[in-house]
Design an enzyme around this catalytic site. Structure first.
Site, short mmCIF file in Angstrom:
data_model
loop_
_atom_site.label_atom_id
_atom_site.label_comp_id
_atom_site.label_asym_id
_atom_site.label_seq_id
_atom_site.Cartn_x
_atom_site.Cartn_y
_atom_site.Cartn_z
N SER A 89 2.08 -18.73 12.38
CA SER A 89 1.93 -19.17 11.60
C SER A 89 3.38 -19.18 10.36
O SER A 89 2.49 -19.25 9.00
CB SER A 89 0.61 -19.35 10.71
OG SER A 89 -0.06 -19.61 11.98
N ASN A 149 10.94 -23.23 17.71
CA ASN A 149 11.01 -23.78 19.33
C ASN A 149 9.48 -24.89 19.06
O ASN A 149 8.16 -25.26 18.49
CB ASN A 149 9.56 -21.99 19.75
CG ASN A 149 9.03 -22.82 20.78
OD1 ASN A 149 9.36 -23.01 21.66
ND2 ASN A 149 7.92 -21.40 21.25
C1 PEP Z 1 5.01 -19.41 18.73
O1 PEP Z 1 4.33 -20.53 18.75
O2 PEP Z 1 6.39 -19.10 18.71
C2 PEP Z 1 5.29 -19.55 16.42
C3 PEP Z 1 5.34 -19.09 15.95
O3 PEP Z 1 3.73 -21.16 16.92
P1 PEP Z 1 3.99 -21.07 15.00
O4 PEP Z 1 4.50 -21.08 14.14
O5 PEP Z 1 3.21 -22.40 15.30
O6 PEP Z 1 2.35 -20.35 14.96
#
Ligand code: PEP
Length: 247
Positions: A207, A9
């Protein structure tokens, strides 16, 4: 047997120049044929990303719940599909928080995606206060019940469990916490749609990096990952695809 899905994403990041990252991601996807690889780009990049024909599934990060009409600034699922999207994320926590999207809105968006021939990744997840108060599973299963579209099945729908406190923070739940939540989501899905629940992929998001992907993907009932920050470059995303493939 559910295939693994690793979906990125890009949020409000990226440019035409950044689409070169898709080439490296596509090369990894070719080395991992048992893994489905997808990237949700900003609306403006759907067409140029799809036109690259890398084999990586290109999607949108949102669609409107209505087919058309007086909704200034919004994009319908059919518009995203015409631009080349094959799926859409719906109900991401940033949209639930920033745009005030309700479970009913999210359900309408998922149904609009399906009507336009798109797959959907429906996001659910608790905030930290819910987890600290011991009500994370109750909150997430209620969100799921409220936003689950008609005709839910793995043919077109995946669910992403994304604890809000883990998104972009570098914090993750333990493998046991992820497994427990995915079991609760699966049980709620079975209650809601019966056998069709077993075909729906459950993704973990929050994350995920190349360093923790193997461990998180091995948690109980985890069929893949939804990845934000680490999806922006091939260098960071490819190790996650490889972890899903056991490479
Ligand atoms: C997200 O926003 O869908 C997401 C999982 O972000 P991150 O991997 O940066 O935590």
């Amino acid at each position: 047997m559910r295939r693994k899905l690793i979906a990125g994403n890009w949020k409000m990041n990226g440019s035409r120049a950044a689409l070169a990252e898709l080439d490296g991601i596509a090369a990894a996807a070719t080395r991992a044929p048992e893994v489905d690889v997808a990237i949700a780009v900003p609306f403006t990049l759907i067409a140029p990303a799809a036109e690259r024909e890398t084999g990586v599934s290109i999607g949108s990060q949102d669609v409107h719940g209505a087919a058309k009409g007086a909704h200034t600034g919004c994009v319908s699922a059919a518009m995203a599909a015409e631009a080349g999207a094959r799926f859409s994320i719906v109900g991401h926590s940033e949209r639930r928080a920033d745009q005030g999207e309700t479970d009913a809105d999210v359900r309408a968006k998922a149904e609009a995606a399906r009507a336009a021939g798109l797959s959907a990744i429906l996001c659910v997840g608790e905030v930290l206060a819910d987890r600290d108060a011991g009500r994370a599973e109750a909150v997430v299963t209620a969100q799921l019940a409220g936003s689950l579209p008609e005709g839910a099945s793995g043919e077109w729908l995946s669910i992403a469990y994304e604890p809000v406190w883990a998104i972009g923070t570098g914090r993750t739940p333990t493998v046991e916490e992820v497994g427990a939540m995915h079991r609760a989501i699966r049980a709620e899905l079975r209650r809601l749609v019966g056998e069709a629940a077993d075909s729906v992929r459950l993704l973990y998001g929050g994350s995920v990096t190349g360093d923790n992907a193997a461990e998180l993907l091995a948690a109980d009932d985890v069929d893949g990952a939804l990845v934000g920050g680490a999806s922006l470059t091939a260098a960071k995303f490819v190790p996650i695809v490889e972890a899903a493939a056991g490479l």
